[in-house]
Design a protein around this motif. Structure first.
Motif, mmCIF file in Angstrom:
data_model
loop_
_atom_site.group_PDB
_atom_site.id
_atom_site.type_symbol
_atom_site.label_atom_id
_atom_site.label_comp_id
_atom_site.label_asym_id
_atom_site.label_seq_id
_atom_site.Cartn_x
_atom_site.Cartn_y
_atom_site.Cartn_z
ATOM 1 N N TYR A 98 -10.583 10.767 -1.784
ATOM 2 C CA TYR A 98 -10.409 9.607 -2.653
ATOM 3 C C TYR A 98 -9.290 9.916 -3.647
ATOM 4 C CZ TYR A 98 -14.863 7.966 -0.827
ATOM 5 O OH TYR A 98 -15.871 7.536 0.010
ATOM 6 N N THR A 99 -8.329 9.017 -3.754
ATOM 7 C CA THR A 99 -7.190 9.269 -4.617
ATOM 8 C C THR A 99 -6.580 7.967 -5.100
ATOM 9 O OG1 THR A 99 -5.105 10.514 -4.786
ATOM 10 C CG2 THR A 99 -5.501 9.317 -2.731
ATOM 11 N N ALA A 101 -3.455 5.150 -5.525
ATOM 12 C CA ALA A 101 -2.430 4.620 -4.619
ATOM 13 C C ALA A 101 -1.127 5.391 -4.780
ATOM 14 C CB ALA A 101 -2.212 3.131 -4.884
ATOM 15 N N SER A 104 -1.391 8.790 -2.994
ATOM 16 C CA SER A 104 -1.548 8.626 -1.550
ATOM 17 C C SER A 104 -0.226 8.354 -0.853
ATOM 18 C CB SER A 104 -2.528 7.489 -1.249
ATOM 19 O OG SER A 104 -1.967 6.228 -1.575
ATOM 20 N N THR A 105 0.799 7.953 -1.606
ATOM 21 C CA THR A 105 2.109 7.674 -0.996
ATOM 22 C C THR A 105 3.173 8.668 -1.437
ATOM 23 O OG1 THR A 105 2.650 6.118 -2.786
ATOM 24 C CG2 THR A 105 1.634 5.206 -0.806
ATOM 25 N N LEU A 108 0.244 13.445 -1.868
ATOM 26 C CA LEU A 108 -0.833 13.731 -0.910
ATOM 27 C C LEU A 108 -0.374 13.848 0.545
ATOM 28 C CD1 LEU A 108 -3.799 14.280 -0.450
ATOM 29 C CD2 LEU A 108 -4.205 11.809 -0.417
ATOM 30 N N PRO A 109 0.508 12.988 1.055
ATOM 31 C CA PRO A 109 0.920 13.148 2.464
ATOM 32 C C PRO A 109 1.509 14.524 2.763
ATOM 33 C CG PRO A 109 1.565 11.001 1.677
ATOM 34 C CD PRO A 109 1.073 11.756 0.475
ATOM 35 N N ILE A 126 -8.208 8.876 4.009
ATOM 36 C CA ILE A 126 -7.666 8.745 2.650
ATOM 37 C C ILE A 126 -8.005 7.354 2.142
ATOM 38 C CG2 ILE A 126 -5.588 8.772 1.233
ATOM 39 C CD1 ILE A 126 -4.355 10.663 3.325
ATOM 40 N N ASN A 128 -7.923 4.799 -1.282
ATOM 41 C CA ASN A 128 -7.369 4.576 -2.616
ATOM 42 C C ASN A 128 -8.417 3.947 -3.533
ATOM 43 O OD1 ASN A 128 -4.963 5.504 -1.594
ATOM 44 N ND2 ASN A 128 -4.047 3.493 -1.358
#
Length: 297
Positions: A98-99, A101, A104-105, A108-109, A126, A128
């Motif tokens: 859980y992270t 937005a 996550s872009t 994290l990737p 993943i 958001n």
């Protein structure tokens, strides 16, 4: 005297949630089931755990002392389940992260790419969520982990700060301040239109508190709940945006640049896990990948 794991789970849920109704939602059962499990546990113990007044249920001294032991029992049960599953499928399984937005872009990737090299059979999900929602999800799903740019205070969640950096100011590459030789300050931003996080977000609150120190009528035509939205607005030349430094390395390809600003505000990469989750092998592998990626950014 025999006390079941299910009764201990109900007790733990009531202690965490504060009410039998919320505990029932946490355990996906009805409220009467929770009440019955607590009553059975008290009967087998021979003493009460909660003081009841009307619909209110308040833990007594016995309950508070037993709570730490209940947490340890739950940890052991969760560890046993994960270990049993892993025996049947070495190196496989799933991991929910859980992270925000933003992360996550951006960060994290790159972390997941490192992690996937070590755990190629693990399915990664993943999701958001807002900072507040992430803590709630970790309680509901102890096998998940969280990643935020702001510390989380929740008695059921362990928050580890892995790195902290000052916020940056984001602008188009052709903006007049893009080639400014020194670190900017808030006075430099006074003639500019600013894009801010909403005041429901911790970073937005921190930025507004700093701005309030200046006797100036700031121009804030846009407020956003998502950093990604702010990036797009900056691309259109609609203003400047104070963003976390961990996202800045991903924005150069969009003709956007970041500059240092003397704001006194920092964001932190925080790794979250439920206190009911043991630091198992997959958690350690993900943590290692995250630390390695942060050391290179």
């Amino acid at each position: 005297m025999s006390i079941s794991v299910r009764q201990i789970e109900a007790f733990r849920a009531v202690m965490i949630c504060g009410t039998t109704k919320a505990a029932a939602e946490l355990m996906h059962v009805s409220q009467p089931v929770i009440s019955k499990l607590i009553a059975q546990m008290e009967s087998r113990l021979g003493y009460s755990l909660f003081d009841r007044t009307g619909n209110a249920i308040v833990p007594n001294e016995h309950a508070r002392k037993l709570f730490d032991e209940a947490l340890h029992v739950q940890e052991r049960v969760e560890q046993f389940v994960r270990f049993a599953k892993a025996l049947g499928q070495p190196g496989s399984g799933s991991l929910t992260i859980y992270t925000s937005a933003t992360l996550s872009t951006t960060l994290l990737p790159r972390v997941v790419a490192r992690y996937h090299l070590r755990s190629p059979k693990v399915r990664v999900r993943i999701a958001n969520k807002s900072v507040g929602e992430i803590a709630q999800r970790l309680v509901l799903n102890p096998d998940s982990i969280g990643l935020t740019i702001w510390p989380v205070e929740n008695p059921a969640v362990e928050c580890t700060v892995l790195a902290s950096r000052p916020v940056k100011i984001l602008m188009r590459a052709d903006h007049r301040l893009a080639d400014f030789p020194n670190a900017l300050c808030f006075e430099d931003l006074q003639p500019e239109s600013l894009i801010l996080h909403s005041d429901s977000m911790p970073l937005g609150d921190a930025i507004r508190a700093q701005m309030a120190r200046y006797d100036y009528d700031w121009t804030v035509p846009f407020t956003v709940d998502s950093s990604e939205t702010a990036y797009s607005l900056v691309e259109q030349g609609l203003g400047l945006f104070l963003c976390d430094a961990f996202a800045s390395s991903s924005l150069n390809a969009r003709n956007l640049v970041t500059r240092d600003i003397d704001s006194g505000i920092q964001t932190s990469v925080c790794l979250l896990r439920s206190r009911f989750r043991q630091a198992d092998e997959q958690f350690r592998l993900f943590t290692t990948a995250l630390r390695q990626q942060l050391s290179e950014e």
